[in-house]
Each structure stands twice: as structure tokens, then as C-alpha cells.
Motif scaffolding. Structure first.
Motif, short mmCIF file in Angstrom:
data_model
loop_
_atom_site.label_atom_id
_atom_site.label_comp_id
_atom_site.label_asym_id
_atom_site.label_seq_id
_atom_site.Cartn_x
_atom_site.Cartn_y
_atom_site.Cartn_z
N GLN A 66 -5.97 3.46 3.88
CA GLN A 66 -6.44 2.39 3.94
C GLN A 66 -7.65 2.76 3.24
O GLN A 66 -8.03 1.32 2.18
CB GLN A 66 -6.67 1.74 5.24
CG GLN A 66 -5.38 1.78 6.02
CD GLN A 66 -5.78 1.12 7.35
OE1 GLN A 66 -6.56 1.56 8.10
NE2 GLN A 66 -4.33 0.28 8.14
N VAL B 49 -9.20 -4.34 5.47
CA VAL B 49 -7.39 -3.99 5.38
C VAL B 49 -7.25 -4.02 6.09
O VAL B 49 -5.79 -3.81 6.64
CB VAL B 49 -7.42 -2.73 4.18
CG1 VAL B 49 -6.03 -1.82 4.03
CG2 VAL B 49 -7.56 -2.77 2.57
N CYS B 50 -7.71 -2.67 6.67
CA CYS B 50 -7.05 -3.35 8.27
C CYS B 50 -6.96 -4.20 9.05
O CYS B 50 -5.88 -3.92 9.76
CB CYS B 50 -7.90 -1.77 9.14
SG CYS B 50 -7.72 -1.48 10.34
N HIS C 145 -12.53 -1.22 3.84
CA HIS C 145 -11.38 -0.92 4.30
C HIS C 145 -10.92 -1.32 5.88
O HIS C 145 -10.35 -1.74 6.32
CB HIS C 145 -12.30 0.29 5.05
CG HIS C 145 -11.15 1.03 6.11
ND1 HIS C 145 -11.48 1.05 7.59
CD2 HIS C 145 -10.27 1.74 5.91
CE1 HIS C 145 -11.23 1.70 8.81
NE2 HIS C 145 -10.02 2.18 7.45
N ARG D 271 0.27 -1.19 0.08
CA ARG D 271 -0.13 -0.29 -0.12
C ARG D 271 0.63 1.15 0.13
O ARG D 271 0.43 2.36 -1.16
CB ARG D 271 -0.73 0.23 1.42
CG ARG D 271 -1.87 0.95 1.25
CD ARG D 271 -3.25 1.17 2.01
NE ARG D 271 -2.40 1.31 3.83
CZ ARG D 271 -1.80 1.66 4.38
NH1 ARG D 271 -2.32 2.88 4.14
NH2 ARG D 271 -1.95 1.79 6.00
N GLU E 26 -3.69 -5.65 7.56
CA GLU E 26 -2.56 -4.97 7.78
C GLU E 26 -1.91 -5.33 9.51
O GLU E 26 -0.74 -5.15 9.85
CB GLU E 26 -2.38 -3.39 7.36
CG GLU E 26 -2.50 -3.70 5.69
CD GLU E 26 -2.32 -1.82 5.86
OE1 GLU E 26 -2.28 -1.63 6.12
OE2 GLU E 26 -2.46 -1.40 4.44
#
Length: 79
Positions: free
Chosen positions: A35, A49-50, A46, A24, A53
Motif C-alpha cells: 500500500q 489507500v488503506c 498510505h 493495486r 481499500e
């Protein structure tokens, strides 16, 4: 909804999360995408992705494929 099975240990999830964060951060040369912006490009939420990661969730094959397509990295890079 895709079924998520727990196959990876916490250290492996953390390493995968770090690599996804790196993707990213390197995606756009001008600035680091948020994000939310990156999730839109990937076609996932979202919150996913959070979690990815942060090393808190395993990726589905769909998510792994989206990261691979957008980054050009091989599937092996994530592992």
C-alpha cells in the motif's frame, strides 16, 4: 484539505475498495505492490489507500483520477 461528503452506502464503498485493491494487485506483474509503494505512485498517502481499500472512505475526485490514470480503467469501473 478537500472536503469529503458522504454520498455512498457501505456496500458501495466496499465494492469500490475491492476494485481499488484489485488494481493495486494487478499493477505490477512481478509482485504485488505494498500500500505504501502504491500510494507513492498515486501521489496520495498510505493511510488514504488503506481506508479506500477497506471501504472506509470515499475517494476524492483527485484520488479517483489518480487511480484511473495509473490503471487505465474508466471512472465507471469504480462504481
Amino acid at each position: 484539505m478537500e472536503k469529503r461528503l458522504k454520498y455512498l452506502d457501505k456496500d458501495t464503498l466496499k465494492k469500490i475498495g475491492e476494485r481499488c485493491l484489485h488494481i493495486r494487485e494487478d499493477y505490477n506483474e512481478d509482485r504485488i505492490l505494498s500500500q505504501r509503494e502504491f500510494a507513492t505512485k498515486l501521489g496520495i498517502t498510505h493511510s488514504r489507500v488503506c481506508l479506500i481499500e477497506a471501504g472506509k472512505a470515499e475517494m476524492t475526485l483527485k484520488e479517483l483520477h489518480a487511480y484511473q490514470e495509473i490503471s487505465g480503467y474508466s471512472f465507471d469501473y469504480f462504481m
